[in-house]
Design a protein around this motif. Sequence first.
Motif, PDB file in Angstrom:
ATOM      1  N   PHE A 205     -34.474  33.829 -21.765  1.00  0.00           N
ATOM      2  CA  PHE A 205     -33.269  34.330 -21.013  1.00  0.00           C
ATOM      3  C   PHE A 205     -33.512  33.793 -19.983  1.00  0.00           C
ATOM      4  CE2 PHE A 205     -30.567  36.907 -18.629  1.00  0.00           C
ATOM      5  CZ  PHE A 205     -29.646  36.658 -18.439  1.00  0.00           C
ATOM      6  N   THR A 206     -34.559  33.877 -18.893  1.00  0.00           N
ATOM      7  CA  THR A 206     -35.472  34.115 -17.419  1.00  0.00           C
ATOM      8  C   THR A 206     -35.637  32.823 -17.631  1.00  0.00           C
ATOM      9  OG1 THR A 206     -36.492  35.996 -17.703  1.00  0.00           O
ATOM     10  CG2 THR A 206     -36.923  34.464 -15.823  1.00  0.00           C
ATOM     11  N   MET A 207     -35.825  31.678 -18.322  1.00  0.00           N
ATOM     12  CA  MET A 207     -36.456  30.594 -18.797  1.00  0.00           C
ATOM     13  C   MET A 207     -34.509  29.529 -18.392  1.00  0.00           C
ATOM     14  SD  MET A 207     -38.596  27.848 -18.712  1.00  0.00           S
ATOM     15  CE  MET A 207     -40.070  28.740 -18.909  1.00  0.00           C
ATOM     16  N   SER A 208     -33.894  29.699 -19.517  1.00  0.00           N
ATOM     17  CA  SER A 208     -32.457  29.664 -19.402  1.00  0.00           C
ATOM     18  C   SER A 208     -32.275  29.265 -17.997  1.00  0.00           C
ATOM     19  CB  SER A 208     -31.901  30.202 -20.981  1.00  0.00           C
ATOM     20  OG  SER A 208     -31.436  31.169 -20.238  1.00  0.00           O
ATOM     21  N   GLN A 209     -32.140  30.463 -16.754  1.00  0.00           N
ATOM     22  CA  GLN A 209     -31.341  30.814 -15.839  1.00  0.00           C
ATOM     23  C   GLN A 209     -32.029  30.029 -14.905  1.00  0.00           C
ATOM     24  OE1 GLN A 209     -28.901  32.736 -15.430  1.00  0.00           O
ATOM     25  NE2 GLN A 209     -28.217  32.805 -17.592  1.00  0.00           N
ATOM     26  N   THR A 210     -33.598  30.383 -15.198  1.00  0.00           N
ATOM     27  CA  THR A 210     -33.885  29.097 -14.167  1.00  0.00           C
ATOM     28  C   THR A 210     -34.084  27.672 -14.341  1.00  0.00           C
ATOM     29  OG1 THR A 210     -36.187  29.645 -15.324  1.00  0.00           O
ATOM     30  CG2 THR A 210     -35.125  31.378 -12.844  1.00  0.00           C
ATOM     31  N   SER A 211     -34.250  26.988 -15.503  1.00  0.00           N
ATOM     32  CA  SER A 211     -34.839  25.563 -15.537  1.00  0.00           C
ATOM     33  C   SER A 211     -33.957  25.394 -15.829  1.00  0.00           C
ATOM     34  CB  SER A 211     -35.066  25.543 -17.134  1.00  0.00           C
ATOM     35  OG  SER A 211     -35.154  24.554 -17.934  1.00  0.00           O
ATOM     36  N   SER A 212     -33.146  24.522 -14.634  1.00  0.00           N
ATOM     37  CA  SER A 212     -32.139  24.035 -14.561  1.00  0.00           C
ATOM     38  C   SER A 212     -32.243  22.085 -13.705  1.00  0.00           C
ATOM     39  CB  SER A 212     -30.585  25.006 -13.434  1.00  0.00           C
ATOM     40  OG  SER A 212     -31.437  25.367 -12.022  1.00  0.00           O
ATOM     41  N   GLU A 213     -33.254  22.362 -13.217  1.00  0.00           N
ATOM     42  CA  GLU A 213     -33.182  20.852 -12.891  1.00  0.00           C
ATOM     43  C   GLU A 213     -32.420  19.412 -13.417  1.00  0.00           C
ATOM     44  OE1 GLU A 213     -37.372  20.493 -12.936  1.00  0.00           O
ATOM     45  OE2 GLU A 213     -37.447  21.085 -10.278  1.00  0.00           O
ATOM     46  N   VAL A 214     -32.390  19.098 -13.111  1.00  0.00           N
ATOM     47  CA  VAL A 214     -31.400  18.230 -14.243  1.00  0.00           C
ATOM     48  C   VAL A 214     -32.788  16.386 -14.458  1.00  0.00           C
ATOM     49  CG1 VAL A 214     -30.353  15.229 -13.501  1.00  0.00           C
ATOM     50  CG2 VAL A 214     -30.114  16.863 -12.161  1.00  0.00           C
ATOM     51  N   PRO A 215     -32.525  16.321 -16.368  1.00  0.00           N
ATOM     52  CA  PRO A 215     -33.557  16.209 -16.583  1.00  0.00           C
ATOM     53  C   PRO A 215     -33.999  14.770 -15.817  1.00  0.00           C
ATOM     54  CG  PRO A 215     -32.218  16.914 -18.297  1.00  0.00           C
ATOM     55  CD  PRO A 215     -31.927  16.912 -16.875  1.00  0.00           C
ATOM     56  N   GLY A 216     -35.488  14.135 -16.065  1.00  0.00           N
ATOM     57  CA  GLY A 216     -35.607  13.358 -15.450  1.00  0.00           C
ATOM     58  C   GLY A 216     -35.853  12.849 -13.540  1.00  0.00           C
ATOM     59  N   LEU A 217     -34.752  13.400 -12.555  1.00  0.00           N
ATOM     60  CA  LEU A 217     -34.908  13.388 -11.986  1.00  0.00           C
ATOM     61  C   LEU A 217     -35.349  13.666 -11.165  1.00  0.00           C
ATOM     62  CD1 LEU A 217     -32.591  11.728 -10.385  1.00  0.00           C
ATOM     63  CD2 LEU A 217     -31.352  13.482  -9.988  1.00  0.00           C
ATOM     64  N   SER A 218     -36.315  13.452  -9.935  1.00  0.00           N
ATOM     65  CA  SER A 218     -37.039  14.288  -8.920  1.00  0.00           C
ATOM     66  C   SER A 218     -36.673  13.945  -7.150  1.00  0.00           C
ATOM     67  CB  SER A 218     -38.287  14.385  -8.961  1.00  0.00           C
ATOM     68  OG  SER A 218     -38.909  12.938  -9.032  1.00  0.00           O
TER      69      SER A 218
ATOM     70  N   ASP B 229     -36.934   9.134 -13.604  1.00  0.00           N
ATOM     71  CA  ASP B 229     -37.655   8.706 -14.983  1.00  0.00           C
ATOM     72  C   ASP B 229     -37.109   9.000 -15.951  1.00  0.00           C
ATOM     73  OD1 ASP B 229     -40.180   8.446 -13.118  1.00  0.00           O
ATOM     74  OD2 ASP B 229     -40.147  10.568 -12.655  1.00  0.00           O
ATOM     75  N   SER B 230     -36.223   8.867 -16.030  1.00  0.00           N
ATOM     76  CA  SER B 230     -35.083   9.326 -17.301  1.00  0.00           C
ATOM     77  C   SER B 230     -35.058   7.854 -17.720  1.00  0.00           C
ATOM     78  CB  SER B 230     -33.517   9.137 -16.911  1.00  0.00           C
ATOM     79  OG  SER B 230     -32.847   9.176 -18.158  1.00  0.00           O
ATOM     80  N   PRO B 231     -35.547   7.396 -19.218  1.00  0.00           N
ATOM     81  CA  PRO B 231     -35.466   6.620 -19.688  1.00  0.00           C
ATOM     82  C   PRO B 231     -34.030   5.731 -20.087  1.00  0.00           C
ATOM     83  CG  PRO B 231     -35.544   8.349 -21.498  1.00  0.00           C
ATOM     84  CD  PRO B 231     -35.630   8.763 -19.998  1.00  0.00           C
ATOM     85  N   ASP B 232     -33.231   5.853 -20.352  1.00  0.00           N
ATOM     86  CA  ASP B 232     -32.041   5.519 -20.253  1.00  0.00           C
ATOM     87  C   ASP B 232     -30.640   6.185 -19.363  1.00  0.00           C
ATOM     88  OD1 ASP B 232     -31.748   8.017 -21.177  1.00  0.00           O
ATOM     89  OD2 ASP B 232     -31.861   7.411 -23.502  1.00  0.00           O
ATOM     90  N   THR B 233     -30.835   7.364 -18.293  1.00  0.00           N
ATOM     91  CA  THR B 233     -29.345   8.112 -17.424  1.00  0.00           C
ATOM     92  C   THR B 233     -29.660   7.536 -16.248  1.00  0.00           C
ATOM     93  OG1 THR B 233     -29.339   9.710 -19.356  1.00  0.00           O
ATOM     94  CG2 THR B 233     -28.322   9.924 -17.527  1.00  0.00           C
ATOM     95  N   PRO B 234     -28.792   7.053 -15.718  1.00  0.00           N
ATOM     96  CA  PRO B 234     -28.279   6.445 -14.500  1.00  0.00           C
ATOM     97  C   PRO B 234     -27.464   8.251 -13.643  1.00  0.00           C
ATOM     98  CG  PRO B 234     -26.626   5.579 -15.867  1.00  0.00           C
ATOM     99  CD  PRO B 234     -27.219   6.116 -16.698  1.00  0.00           C
ATOM    100  N   TYR B 235     -28.496   8.104 -12.451  1.00  0.00           N
ATOM    101  CA  TYR B 235     -27.460   9.909 -11.603  1.00  0.00           C
ATOM    102  C   TYR B 235     -27.082   9.126 -10.125  1.00  0.00           C
ATOM    103  CZ  TYR B 235     -30.178  12.228 -15.672  1.00  0.00           C
ATOM    104  OH  TYR B 235     -30.363  13.038 -16.586  1.00  0.00           O
ATOM    105  N   THR B 236     -26.127   9.833 -10.159  1.00  0.00           N
ATOM    106  CA  THR B 236     -25.145   9.677  -8.562  1.00  0.00           C
ATOM    107  C   THR B 236     -25.506  10.915  -8.641  1.00  0.00           C
ATOM    108  OG1 THR B 236     -24.511   7.722  -9.486  1.00  0.00           O
ATOM    109  CG2 THR B 236     -23.428   8.682  -8.040  1.00  0.00           C
ATOM    110  N   LEU B 237     -25.218  11.127  -7.176  1.00  0.00           N
ATOM    111  CA  LEU B 237     -25.738  13.419  -6.514  1.00  0.00           C
ATOM    112  C   LEU B 237     -24.857  12.566  -5.167  1.00  0.00           C
ATOM    113  CD1 LEU B 237     -27.603  13.294  -3.938  1.00  0.00           C
ATOM    114  CD2 LEU B 237     -29.406  13.309  -6.357  1.00  0.00           C
ATOM    115  N   LEU B 238     -24.450  13.607  -4.933  1.00  0.00           N
ATOM    116  CA  LEU B 238     -23.929  13.919  -3.468  1.00  0.00           C
ATOM    117  C   LEU B 238     -24.587  14.482  -2.559  1.00  0.00           C
ATOM    118  CD1 LEU B 238     -21.382  13.897  -1.420  1.00  0.00           C
ATOM    119  CD2 LEU B 238     -20.742  15.970  -2.269  1.00  0.00           C
TER     120      LEU B 238
END
Length: 199
Positions: A37-50, A70-79
């Motif tokens: 439960f704790t992990m699901s609450q805190t594991s909120s980083e975006v996969p591959g993005l740092s 570092d994602s193999p196939d997902t582009p990201y755009t952030l504010l």
Amino acid sequence: MAGFQRYFNARNTLIAAVVITLFGGYYISQSPSPSSFTMSQTSSEVPGLSLSLSQISKSPPTLRVTLKNDSPDTPYTLLKWGTPLDDAALNTGVFKITDADSGAEVEQVTLQIRRKMPPGQDQLAGVNPGEEGSIEVVFDRPWMPETKPAKYKVKAEGLLKGIWDRPKSEVTDDDTNEYTESPLAGRIFITNEVELVVE
């Protein structure tokens, strides 16, 4: 007869205990454990993005902020707002700065920033899979201690206010106007902690 009754009661008690144990075990196995439960609450980083920090100059003291995908196939755009990529990061308390020797926190003067809505394309940072981008942040604000030489520990953490799993060119004004509704909004970012040397 009394012996039979005792045997019967003991047998029923044993069966009840086994049934309760089995049902209890099943219930526990199907329920989220405290750790999961704790992990699901805190594991909120975006996969591959740092987001990471590194010093590139001591005078003036300057950090490079790198956004890497570092994602193999997902582009990201952030504010950028509220992240180390924000032009106003040193005015809004994004960075936590402490004296490397004493551990005392450097008191920052933060400003209330009025943001233009919707955020323009210049307020977005996009990274394709396997790519990275960076900016430089000069720690030259009047509230920085005047003592030189000096060493500070610097890190940044917070919430991504708006983030989309698609290229920057596909993020529209309608999207940015409703940035809090973006698919990954509210995910946590935490940078590494670096030593900022001032000369």
